[in-house]
Motif scaffolding. Structure first.
Motif, mmCIF file in Angstrom:
data_model
loop_
_atom_site.group_PDB
_atom_site.id
_atom_site.type_symbol
_atom_site.label_atom_id
_atom_site.label_comp_id
_atom_site.label_asym_id
_atom_site.label_seq_id
_atom_site.Cartn_x
_atom_site.Cartn_y
_atom_site.Cartn_z
ATOM 1 N N SER A 221 -4.829 -5.622 -11.413
ATOM 2 C CA SER A 221 -5.042 -4.251 -10.969
ATOM 3 C C SER A 221 -6.484 -3.869 -11.261
ATOM 4 O O SER A 221 -7.185 -4.569 -12.005
ATOM 5 N N PRO A 222 -6.979 -2.757 -10.692
ATOM 6 C CA PRO A 222 -8.332 -2.316 -11.044
ATOM 7 C C PRO A 222 -8.418 -2.005 -12.530
ATOM 8 O O PRO A 222 -7.486 -1.439 -13.116
ATOM 9 N N GLY A 223 -9.526 -2.398 -13.157
ATOM 10 C CA GLY A 223 -9.703 -2.135 -14.578
ATOM 11 C C GLY A 223 -10.270 -0.750 -14.820
ATOM 12 O O GLY A 223 -11.141 -0.283 -14.085
ATOM 13 N N ALA A 224 -9.783 -0.091 -15.865
ATOM 14 C CA ALA A 224 -10.277 1.249 -16.174
ATOM 15 C C ALA A 224 -11.741 1.216 -16.588
ATOM 16 O O ALA A 224 -12.496 2.140 -16.295
ATOM 17 N N SER A 225 -12.158 0.153 -17.262
ATOM 18 C CA SER A 225 -13.549 0.039 -17.706
ATOM 19 C C SER A 225 -14.167 -1.279 -17.276
ATOM 20 O O SER A 225 -15.180 -1.704 -17.825
ATOM 21 N N ALA A 226 -13.566 -1.928 -16.300
ATOM 22 C CA ALA A 226 -14.058 -3.207 -15.797
ATOM 23 C C ALA A 226 -13.633 -3.335 -14.341
ATOM 24 O O ALA A 226 -12.978 -2.449 -13.778
ATOM 25 N N THR A 227 -13.997 -4.447 -13.712
ATOM 26 C CA THR A 227 -13.631 -4.632 -12.307
ATOM 27 C C THR A 227 -12.143 -4.873 -12.152
ATOM 28 O O THR A 227 -11.475 -4.248 -11.324
ATOM 29 N N LEU A 228 -11.611 -5.790 -12.967
ATOM 30 C CA LEU A 228 -10.215 -6.186 -12.828
ATOM 31 C C LEU A 228 -9.535 -6.222 -14.189
ATOM 32 O O LEU A 228 -10.131 -6.620 -15.190
ATOM 33 N N ASP A 229 -8.284 -5.822 -14.200
ATOM 34 C CA ASP A 229 -7.420 -6.007 -15.356
ATOM 35 C C ASP A 229 -6.440 -7.117 -14.976
ATOM 36 O O ASP A 229 -5.567 -6.917 -14.129
ATOM 37 N N VAL A 230 -6.612 -8.293 -15.574
ATOM 38 C CA VAL A 230 -5.754 -9.439 -15.270
ATOM 39 C C VAL A 230 -4.794 -9.621 -16.438
ATOM 40 O O VAL A 230 -5.216 -9.945 -17.552
ATOM 41 N N GLN A 231 -3.521 -9.408 -16.186
ATOM 42 C CA GLN A 231 -2.514 -9.508 -17.231
ATOM 43 C C GLN A 231 -1.701 -10.784 -17.061
ATOM 44 O O GLN A 231 -1.378 -11.181 -15.936
ATOM 45 N N ALA A 232 -1.369 -11.398 -18.193
ATOM 46 C CA ALA A 232 -0.521 -12.586 -18.204
ATOM 47 C C ALA A 232 0.783 -12.246 -18.904
ATOM 48 O O ALA A 232 0.783 -11.572 -19.943
ATOM 49 N N TYR A 233 1.899 -12.718 -18.341
ATOM 50 C CA TYR A 233 3.202 -12.481 -18.961
ATOM 51 C C TYR A 233 3.551 -13.685 -19.814
ATOM 52 O O TYR A 233 3.863 -14.766 -19.308
ATOM 53 N N THR A 234 3.460 -13.523 -21.117
ATOM 54 C CA THR A 234 3.823 -14.575 -22.062
ATOM 55 C C THR A 234 4.508 -13.925 -23.250
ATOM 56 O O THR A 234 4.238 -12.762 -23.579
ATOM 57 N N GLY A 235 5.402 -14.678 -23.883
ATOM 58 C CA GLY A 235 6.078 -14.134 -25.053
ATOM 59 C C GLY A 235 6.837 -12.864 -24.772
ATOM 60 O O GLY A 235 6.903 -11.953 -25.609
ATOM 61 N N SER A 236 7.412 -12.745 -23.561
ATOM 62 C CA SER A 236 8.251 -11.603 -23.161
ATOM 63 C C SER A 236 7.482 -10.292 -23.050
ATOM 64 O O SER A 236 8.062 -9.210 -23.178
ATOM 65 N N ALA A 237 6.174 -10.375 -22.802
ATOM 66 C CA ALA A 237 5.384 -9.142 -22.657
ATOM 67 C C ALA A 237 4.142 -9.424 -21.820
ATOM 68 O O ALA A 237 3.721 -10.572 -21.671
ATOM 69 N N TRP A 238 3.570 -8.345 -21.267
ATOM 70 C CA TRP A 238 2.319 -8.452 -20.526
ATOM 71 C C TRP A 238 1.147 -8.326 -21.490
ATOM 72 O O TRP A 238 1.161 -7.473 -22.376
ATOM 73 N N HIS A 239 0.132 -9.167 -21.296
ATOM 74 C CA HIS A 239 -1.054 -9.154 -22.137
ATOM 75 C C HIS A 239 -2.282 -9.071 -21.239
ATOM 76 O O HIS A 239 -2.447 -9.867 -20.318
ATOM 77 N N SER A 240 -3.169 -8.130 -21.565
ATOM 78 C CA SER A 240 -4.267 -7.768 -20.677
ATOM 79 C C SER A 240 -5.586 -8.400 -21.092
ATOM 80 O O SER A 240 -5.890 -8.517 -22.279
#
Length: 556
Positions: A221-240
């Motif tokens: 998604s668009p990053g609030a303070s950067a170009t992109l917020d890339v999240q990975a789903y690991t360990g049963s949660a999203w990590h940005s």
């Protein structure tokens, strides 16, 4: 279930109110004609517009799953013949979409195979990579068939559940598989726009902000303070992780976009194009996400030569394998992941962790993570308690984490030396040593250390045990100097000795410390040395051979 007790009919990804009647015809092709109305209220106006646009985006010849709530016997796979919708706006009062769809029945999942045609060639690259043909059907598929040679499998668990990825798919083979129509959409790629409304076609209005691209494993998604917020789903949660994309090197990154459109929007693959005016000229960024992929792919273009870059928005200690086509974080982060970014073409590594191409008009790249590996340590931090940990020649206690650690968490393990022993350790208790150790295989013990005054000898140790928890030996790293007041990473990789079936990690301080030479340990973990499945090299090879997919229905 639709509002007011109506059933649902789902055409591909488009949820609609189930109509009372369906018109069917036999003969050479078994036809099915549907028509109905969507309205606001009870739906929102945005939902009505999305369904109207989605109906008109259906493509003649496209195979889609169709499911019914009240007429499940009609559920199956169909080929689109024609589709239309009439939108009517009753200003300030209501809106309606009167739709019609004409379909040809392919068959139920019991009589229909879905054939995935993996098209395209391995990407040209500067690293002599041959790539790896891989494929991820929907969650819930069955009977995956590739002829006389079977593909290998791996499982990636995402927000939608566990998805099977087939690796080493034989060349010149179009895999066939079955799937209940009700399961076809699980694990799909989806693009949502403002209000989290899923977009169903490509020729639809799309806001340049408020969008999100996800496949359950990666969310962009668009990053609030950067170009992109890339999240990975690991360990049963999203990590940005925040990433910058730039056409001016590190001088200025793109923070907003002027336009967004979709080039492709199918359950197996979505391509989003973002446009930025440069006054003069413009830049475009194509983001591609595939079902089952751990990476998002990017293709940045400008009209004139510039310094193109994609990099972490803040410095994260990293190791460049530019000669092999990727850059990765040097250490696990607090979520047990390591970012990974690479390209098919030669590049210069960015200091923050990323890639740069000078005097270029285009740059391909991929962003992902070396996903969290299973820790053999049962309690790697002190966030809850000290279960499984003991102090050797020292006392240990939970204490608020000092300094500015490069990992999340509020608590660490404080060690106070006994003041007389030559060394002391924060160690996993022998009864906590975890099994599944293979003799000869390599394992890594790593931890973060904080010494207020600094110290000349810290080591990472692995204690080996047999199946009865009898101690066998210890493997320790060489002495590492720890700067004062600075969290420092210490690690050790060693092969398990013969007869080893259990192991325990240990953070060790040496050179006869005084009782005042207190120190703090955190993220003390033991794991397999080589990440399986989602290692950076695997991601790189899968990116090189990430092939577009087209799905067709064939009778069994």
């Amino acid at each position: 279930m639709a509002a007011y007790g109506w059933g649902d009919v789902t055409l591909g990804r488009i949820p609609l109110r189930e109509t009372f009647a369906v018109s069917e015809s036999g003969g050479g092709d078994r036809g099915l004609d549907l028509e109905g109305q969507e309205s606001y209220p009870p739906l929102t106006r945005a939902q009505v517009i999305a369904r109207h646009d989605g109906i008109n985006a259906l493509i003649a010849g496209q195979v889609i799953p169709v499911t019914f709530t009240d007429k499940p016997e009609r559920s199956g796979y169909y080929t689109v013949k024609s589709a239309s919708s009439t939108y009517t706006e009753y200003r300030t009062d209501m809106a309606t979409a009167d739709w019609k769809v004409s379909l040809d029945r392919v068959g139920s999942d019991a009589e229909t195979d879905l054939q995935s045609r993996l098209t395209g060639a391995v990407r040209l690259n500067d690293f002599a990579l041959t790539g790896e043909r891989w494929h991820a059907p929907p969650i819930g598929h069955y009977g995956y068939y590739t002829g006389s040679t079977n593909a290998t499998t791996m499982t990636r668990t995402g927000a939608d559940g566990a998805i099977t990825v087939y690796r080493g798919v034989p060349a010149n083979v179009s895999p066939r598989w079955g799937c209940a129509p009700t399961s076809y959409l699980t694990g799909r790629v989806r693009l949502t726009t403002t209000g989290s409304q899923e977009v169903y076609g490509v020729d639809v209005p799309l806001a340049a902000t408020g969008w999100a691209l996800s496949n359950g494993l990666v969310n962009v998604s668009p990053g609030a303070s950067a170009t992109l917020d890339v999240q990975a789903y690991t360990g049963s949660a999203w990590h940005s992780k925040l990433w910058n994309v730039s056409v001016a090197g590190s001088a200025s990154s793109i923070t907003t976009w002027d336009g967004a459109t979709l080039l492709r929007n199918d359950p197996e693959m979505v391509i989003l194009r973002l446009t930025k005016g440069l006054s003069p000229g413009r830049a475009t960024l194509d983001l591609t996400l595939r079902r089952g992929s751990r990476t998002v792919e990017g293709y940045l273009q400008t009209g004139t030569s510039a310094t193109l870059a994609a990099y972490r928005s803040t410095l994260e200690t990293n190791t460049s394998f530019a000669a092999s086509g990727y850059v990765t974080a040097t250490y696990d982060d607090g979520d047990s992941n390591r970012f990974a970014i690479g390209s098919a073409r030669s590049f210069t590594a960015h200091t923050n962790g990323g890639i740069i191409k000078s005097s270029a008009t285009s740059m391909d790249f991929w962003i992902g993570v070396v996903a969290s590996q299973t820790y053999l340590s049962s309690n790697p931090d002190a966030e809850i308690d000290l279960t499984g940990w003991t102090g050797q020649a020292c006392s240990i206690a939970r204490q608020a984490t000092p300094g500015s650690p490069p990992f999340p968490g509020a608590w660490s393990i404080k060690a106070t030396p006994d003041g007389v022993s030559s060394s002391n350790s924060i160690a996993e208790s022998p009864h906590s040593a975890v099994g599944s150790i293979a003799p000869g295989a390599s394992y890594t013990c790593s931890y973060w250390i904080y010494s207020p005054a600094g110290w000349s000898d810290f080591r990472a140790s692995i204690d080996w045990y047999d199946a009865s928890d009898v101690f066998l030996s210890t493997s320790s790293s060489s002495a590492q100097v720890i700067p004062a007041g600075q969290w420092t990473y210490v690690s050790n990789t060693a092969a398990a000795p013969a007869n080893a079936s259990r192991a325990a990690g240990r953070a060790r301080q040496g050179v006869t410390p005084a009782a005042s030479d207190v120190w703090y340990g955190d993220q003390i973990v033991l794991r397999a040395a080589t990440p399986s499945g989602d290692a950076a090299t695997d991601l790189r090879n899968m990116y090189i051979a990430a092939m577009p997919e087209a799905v067709y229905g064939v009778r069994r």
